[in-house]
Scaffold this motif. Structure first.
Motif, PDB file in Angstrom:
ATOM      1  N   ILE A 161       0.974  -1.178   0.010  1.00 36.04           N
ATOM      2  CA  ILE A 161       0.019  -0.012  -0.167  1.00 36.04           C
ATOM      3  C   ILE A 161       0.970   1.107   0.010  1.00 36.04           C
ATOM      4  CG2 ILE A 161      -1.859   1.243   1.456  1.00 36.04           C
ATOM      5  CD1 ILE A 161      -2.638  -1.240   2.392  1.00 36.04           C
ATOM      6  N   LEU A 162       0.531   2.244  -0.914  1.00 34.76           N
ATOM      7  CA  LEU A 162       1.634   3.264  -1.051  1.00 34.76           C
ATOM      8  C   LEU A 162       0.570   4.543  -0.941  1.00 34.76           C
ATOM      9  CD1 LEU A 162       3.748   2.646  -4.417  1.00 34.76           C
ATOM     10  CD2 LEU A 162       4.148   1.907  -1.915  1.00 34.76           C
ATOM     11  N   ASP A 163       0.957   5.417   0.210  1.00 39.73           N
ATOM     12  CA  ASP A 163       0.315   6.589   0.396  1.00 39.73           C
ATOM     13  C   ASP A 163       0.820   7.695  -0.008  1.00 39.73           C
ATOM     14  OD1 ASP A 163      -1.539   8.488   1.650  1.00 39.73           O
ATOM     15  OD2 ASP A 163      -1.524   7.597   3.582  1.00 39.73           O
ATOM     16  N   GLU A 164       0.314   8.375  -1.211  1.00 41.91           N
ATOM     17  CA  GLU A 164       0.623   9.523  -1.826  1.00 41.91           C
ATOM     18  C   GLU A 164       2.298   9.583  -2.223  1.00 41.91           C
ATOM     19  OE1 GLU A 164      -1.090  11.825  -2.941  1.00 41.91           O
ATOM     20  OE2 GLU A 164      -2.955  11.553  -1.870  1.00 41.91           O
ATOM     21  N   PRO A 165       2.606   8.469  -3.215  1.00 37.72           N
ATOM     22  CA  PRO A 165       3.937   8.297  -3.326  1.00 37.72           C
ATOM     23  C   PRO A 165       4.645   9.215  -4.261  1.00 37.72           C
ATOM     24  CG  PRO A 165       2.673   6.555  -4.786  1.00 37.72           C
ATOM     25  CD  PRO A 165       1.712   7.438  -3.583  1.00 37.72           C
ATOM     26  N   PHE A 166       3.509   9.959  -4.900  1.00 38.39           N
ATOM     27  CA  PHE A 166       4.258  10.959  -6.046  1.00 38.39           C
ATOM     28  C   PHE A 166       4.115  12.433  -5.440  1.00 38.39           C
ATOM     29  CE2 PHE A 166       1.961   7.390  -8.489  1.00 38.39           C
ATOM     30  CZ  PHE A 166       3.228   7.096  -9.090  1.00 38.39           C
ATOM     31  N   ALA A 167       3.530  12.698  -4.198  1.00 37.43           N
ATOM     32  CA  ALA A 167       3.402  14.083  -3.757  1.00 37.43           C
ATOM     33  C   ALA A 167       4.680  14.596  -3.420  1.00 37.43           C
ATOM     34  CB  ALA A 167       2.420  13.959  -2.383  1.00 37.43           C
ATOM     35  N   GLY A 168       4.957  15.715  -4.094  1.00 40.05           N
ATOM     36  CA  GLY A 168       6.355  16.694  -3.682  1.00 40.05           C
ATOM     37  C   GLY A 168       7.386  15.984  -4.175  1.00 40.05           C
ATOM     38  N   VAL A 169       7.120  15.090  -5.135  1.00 43.71           N
ATOM     39  CA  VAL A 169       8.327  14.417  -5.542  1.00 43.71           C
ATOM     40  C   VAL A 169       9.243  14.962  -6.969  1.00 43.71           C
ATOM     41  CG1 VAL A 169       9.301  12.144  -6.469  1.00 43.71           C
ATOM     42  CG2 VAL A 169       7.966  12.198  -4.675  1.00 43.71           C
ATOM     43  N   HIS A 170      10.249  15.071  -6.907  1.00 44.54           N
ATOM     44  CA  HIS A 170      10.922  15.736  -8.336  1.00 44.54           C
ATOM     45  C   HIS A 170      10.613  14.625  -9.535  1.00 44.54           C
ATOM     46  CE1 HIS A 170      14.315  16.386 -11.203  1.00 44.54           C
ATOM     47  NE2 HIS A 170      14.310  17.651 -10.687  1.00 44.54           N
ATOM     48  N   PRO A 171      10.445  15.194 -10.573  1.00 40.71           N
ATOM     49  CA  PRO A 171      10.091  14.363 -12.064  1.00 40.71           C
ATOM     50  C   PRO A 171      10.855  13.251 -11.920  1.00 40.71           C
ATOM     51  CG  PRO A 171       9.581  16.810 -12.482  1.00 40.71           C
ATOM     52  CD  PRO A 171      10.424  16.726 -10.961  1.00 40.71           C
ATOM     53  N   ARG A 172      12.190  13.419 -11.688  1.00 41.06           N
ATOM     54  CA  ARG A 172      13.026  12.400 -12.208  1.00 41.06           C
ATOM     55  C   ARG A 172      12.749  11.079 -11.005  1.00 41.06           C
ATOM     56  NH1 ARG A 172      17.674  10.059 -10.421  1.00 41.06           N
ATOM     57  NH2 ARG A 172      18.050  11.746  -8.813  1.00 41.06           N
ATOM     58  N   LEU A 173      12.758  11.566  -9.799  1.00 41.92           N
ATOM     59  CA  LEU A 173      12.260  10.480  -8.848  1.00 41.92           C
ATOM     60  C   LEU A 173      10.760  10.020  -8.934  1.00 41.92           C
ATOM     61  CD1 LEU A 173      13.767  12.011  -5.680  1.00 41.92           C
ATOM     62  CD2 LEU A 173      14.902  10.591  -7.118  1.00 41.92           C
ATOM     63  N   MET A 174      10.093  10.779  -9.607  1.00 43.36           N
ATOM     64  CA  MET A 174       8.685  10.112  -9.953  1.00 43.36           C
ATOM     65  C   MET A 174       8.743   9.132 -10.872  1.00 43.36           C
ATOM     66  SD  MET A 174       5.214  12.137 -11.265  1.00 43.36           S
ATOM     67  CE  MET A 174       5.241  13.249  -9.724  1.00 43.36           C
ATOM     68  N   GLU A 175       9.629   9.241 -12.003  1.00 47.58           N
ATOM     69  CA  GLU A 175      10.134   8.256 -12.924  1.00 47.58           C
ATOM     70  C   GLU A 175      10.381   6.871 -12.194  1.00 47.58           C
ATOM     71  OE1 GLU A 175      12.451   9.758 -15.897  1.00 47.58           O
ATOM     72  OE2 GLU A 175      11.201  11.230 -16.630  1.00 47.58           O
ATOM     73  N   ILE A 176      11.368   7.058 -11.294  1.00 45.79           N
ATOM     74  CA  ILE A 176      11.957   5.907 -10.603  1.00 45.79           C
ATOM     75  C   ILE A 176      10.873   5.215  -9.794  1.00 45.79           C
ATOM     76  CG2 ILE A 176      13.605   5.192  -8.730  1.00 45.79           C
ATOM     77  CD1 ILE A 176      15.524   7.542  -9.586  1.00 45.79           C
ATOM     78  N   ILE A 177       9.766   6.032  -9.047  1.00 46.42           N
ATOM     79  CA  ILE A 177       8.888   5.363  -8.386  1.00 46.42           C
ATOM     80  C   ILE A 177       8.006   4.689  -9.224  1.00 46.42           C
ATOM     81  CG2 ILE A 177       6.854   5.878  -6.672  1.00 46.42           C
ATOM     82  CD1 ILE A 177       8.459   8.115  -5.683  1.00 46.42           C
ATOM     83  N   TYR A 178       7.618   5.490 -10.362  1.00 40.71           N
ATOM     84  CA  TYR A 178       6.660   4.679 -11.316  1.00 40.71           C
ATOM     85  C   TYR A 178       7.338   3.205 -11.657  1.00 40.71           C
ATOM     86  CZ  TYR A 178       3.156   4.994 -14.980  1.00 40.71           C
ATOM     87  OH  TYR A 178       2.192   4.581 -15.821  1.00 40.71           O
ATOM     88  N   ARG A 179       8.501   3.229 -11.985  1.00 39.71           N
ATOM     89  CA  ARG A 179       9.238   2.321 -12.492  1.00 39.71           C
ATOM     90  C   ARG A 179       9.089   0.929 -11.351  1.00 39.71           C
ATOM     91  NH1 ARG A 179      14.412   0.277 -12.102  1.00 39.71           N
ATOM     92  NH2 ARG A 179      15.099   2.041 -11.160  1.00 39.71           N
ATOM     93  N   TYR A 180       9.334   1.512 -10.178  1.00 35.25           N
ATOM     94  CA  TYR A 180       9.360   0.546  -8.989  1.00 35.25           C
ATOM     95  C   TYR A 180       7.796   0.021  -9.108  1.00 35.25           C
ATOM     96  CZ  TYR A 180       8.742  -0.450  -4.075  1.00 35.25           C
ATOM     97  OH  TYR A 180       8.288  -1.224  -3.075  1.00 35.25           O
ATOM     98  N   ILE A 181       7.177   0.636  -9.073  1.00 35.97           N
ATOM     99  CA  ILE A 181       5.792   0.263  -9.070  1.00 35.97           C
ATOM    100  C   ILE A 181       5.451  -0.956 -10.270  1.00 35.97           C
ATOM    101  CG2 ILE A 181       2.978   0.713  -9.036  1.00 35.97           C
ATOM    102  CD1 ILE A 181       3.859   3.501  -7.994  1.00 35.97           C
ATOM    103  N   THR A 182       5.638  -0.351 -11.427  1.00 35.69           N
ATOM    104  CA  THR A 182       5.323  -1.417 -12.716  1.00 35.69           C
ATOM    105  C   THR A 182       6.021  -2.645 -12.565  1.00 35.69           C
ATOM    106  OG1 THR A 182       6.572  -0.047 -14.138  1.00 35.69           O
ATOM    107  CG2 THR A 182       4.465   0.591 -13.986  1.00 35.69           C
ATOM    108  N   GLU A 183       7.412  -2.496 -12.192  1.00 40.54           N
ATOM    109  CA  GLU A 183       8.147  -3.740 -12.117  1.00 40.54           C
ATOM    110  C   GLU A 183       8.127  -4.800 -10.978  1.00 40.54           C
ATOM    111  OE1 GLU A 183      12.541  -2.965 -12.984  1.00 40.54           O
ATOM    112  OE2 GLU A 183      12.098  -1.715 -14.696  1.00 40.54           O
ATOM    113  N   THR A 184       7.554  -4.381 -10.100  1.00 43.88           N
ATOM    114  CA  THR A 184       7.611  -4.975  -8.709  1.00 43.88           C
ATOM    115  C   THR A 184       6.226  -5.497  -8.916  1.00 43.88           C
ATOM    116  OG1 THR A 184       8.843  -3.249  -7.431  1.00 43.88           O
ATOM    117  CG2 THR A 184       7.273  -4.928  -6.194  1.00 43.88           C
ATOM    118  N   ASN A 185       5.223  -5.049  -9.683  1.00 47.62           N
ATOM    119  CA  ASN A 185       3.896  -5.389  -9.875  1.00 47.62           C
ATOM    120  C   ASN A 185       3.999  -6.804 -10.770  1.00 47.62           C
ATOM    121  OD1 ASN A 185       1.201  -5.047 -12.115  1.00 47.62           O
ATOM    122  ND2 ASN A 185       0.823  -5.364 -10.021  1.00 47.62           N
ATOM    123  N   ALA A 186       4.969  -6.483 -11.938  1.00 48.32           N
ATOM    124  CA  ALA A 186       5.292  -7.536 -12.874  1.00 48.32           C
ATOM    125  C   ALA A 186       5.795  -8.669 -12.025  1.00 48.32           C
ATOM    126  CB  ALA A 186       6.007  -6.974 -14.119  1.00 48.32           C
TER     127      ALA A 186
END
Length: 254
Positions: A161-186
């Motif tokens: 469960i991720l609570d507001e993972p993208f809030a206040g995050v730099h766009p480059r780090l947001m890309e890493i978090i997005y990748r974390y979610i998609t790859e870990t889900n896969a």
């Protein structure tokens, strides 16, 4: 197979009903968004799922085991982990030490060196290996969010469960978090993601849950949920001409 069953969960605080018979299931490695206006009950539901508070009535089962009666550490050991909107790193410990804590807490007879290799793999995955000896208090807000994600990987839960993972995050780090979610889900992990970033949550999620003042008013494909009149009313109000009176409610149209 991963299975989370939330059965008719109610939560009252005094005379205030915060959750009203919430029922849904997670079957397998689903990628689910959880949205709703402020005060909808999202945080309360999350706190029930991870054992921080107990429901007034109803039950929660994870992989056939009832977990709503367990303390938070028991829920974590059962296979459900979460992050917080305000990060909770051990600020006086290094990044590496922060990663080792959850693994050693789950495997109480293990030694630190048993998990150091895995911790380095997690740091590389999050592009944080160069920060392994930095104290957590020296990290930026976005880096602390990555560190929390890393601690979840060390815990190896079935449901994250991720609570507001993208809030206040730099766009480059947001890309890493997005990748974390998609790859870990896969890799077979289920996600429930709470976010006010409508564009991201509608793009990322395969299924959307919508809470409104404690009621689960929608559950389904994001494209269908987006057009649900109940969802539009929850965000925009009965009269769309009076949007300005709705304060901080977020338009469903993103």
């Amino acid at each position: 197979m991963i299975e989370l069953r939330v059965n008719d969960v109610w939560k009252n605080f005094g005379g205030l009903q915060v959750l009203k018979g919430v029922t849904f299931q997670v079957n397998g490695p689903e990628l689910i968004g959880l949205i709703g206006p402020n005060g909808a009950g999202k945080t309360t539901l999350t706190n029930i799922l991870d054992g921080v508070i107990k429901p007034s009535s109803g039950t929660v089962y994870l992989n056939g085991r009832r977990i709503d009666t367990l303390p938070p550490y028991g829920v974590a050991r059962a296979g459900l982990g979460r992050t917080f909107q305000v990060t909770r790193a051990f600020r006086r410990m290094t990044v590496m030490e922060n990663l080792l804590v959850p693994a050693m807490a789950k495997h109480t007879t293990a030694r630190q060196k048993d998990f150091e290799e895995k911790a380095m793999e997690v740091l590389k995955f999050l592009t944080m290996e160069h920060l392994r000896n930095e104290y957590a208090r020296a990290l930026s807000g976005g880096q602390q969010k990555l560190l929390e994600l890393g601690r979840l990987l060390m815990l190896d839960p079935d449901i994250i469960i991720l609570d507001e993972p993208f809030a206040g995050v730099h766009p480059r780090l947001m890309e890493i978090i997005y990748r974390y979610i998609t790859e870990t889900n896969a890799q077979g992990k289920a996600f429930i993601i709470i976010s006010h970033d409508m564009d991201t949550i509608f793009t990322l999620s395969k299924r959307l849950l919508v809470l409104d003042y404690g009621d689960l008013i929608a559950d389904g494909d994001p494209a269908v949920v987006r057009e649900d009149p109940r969802v539009k009313r929850a965000y925009l109000g009965e009269d769309e001409e009076e949007d300005s009176s709705q304060g901080d409610r977020v338009p469903v149209t993103g």
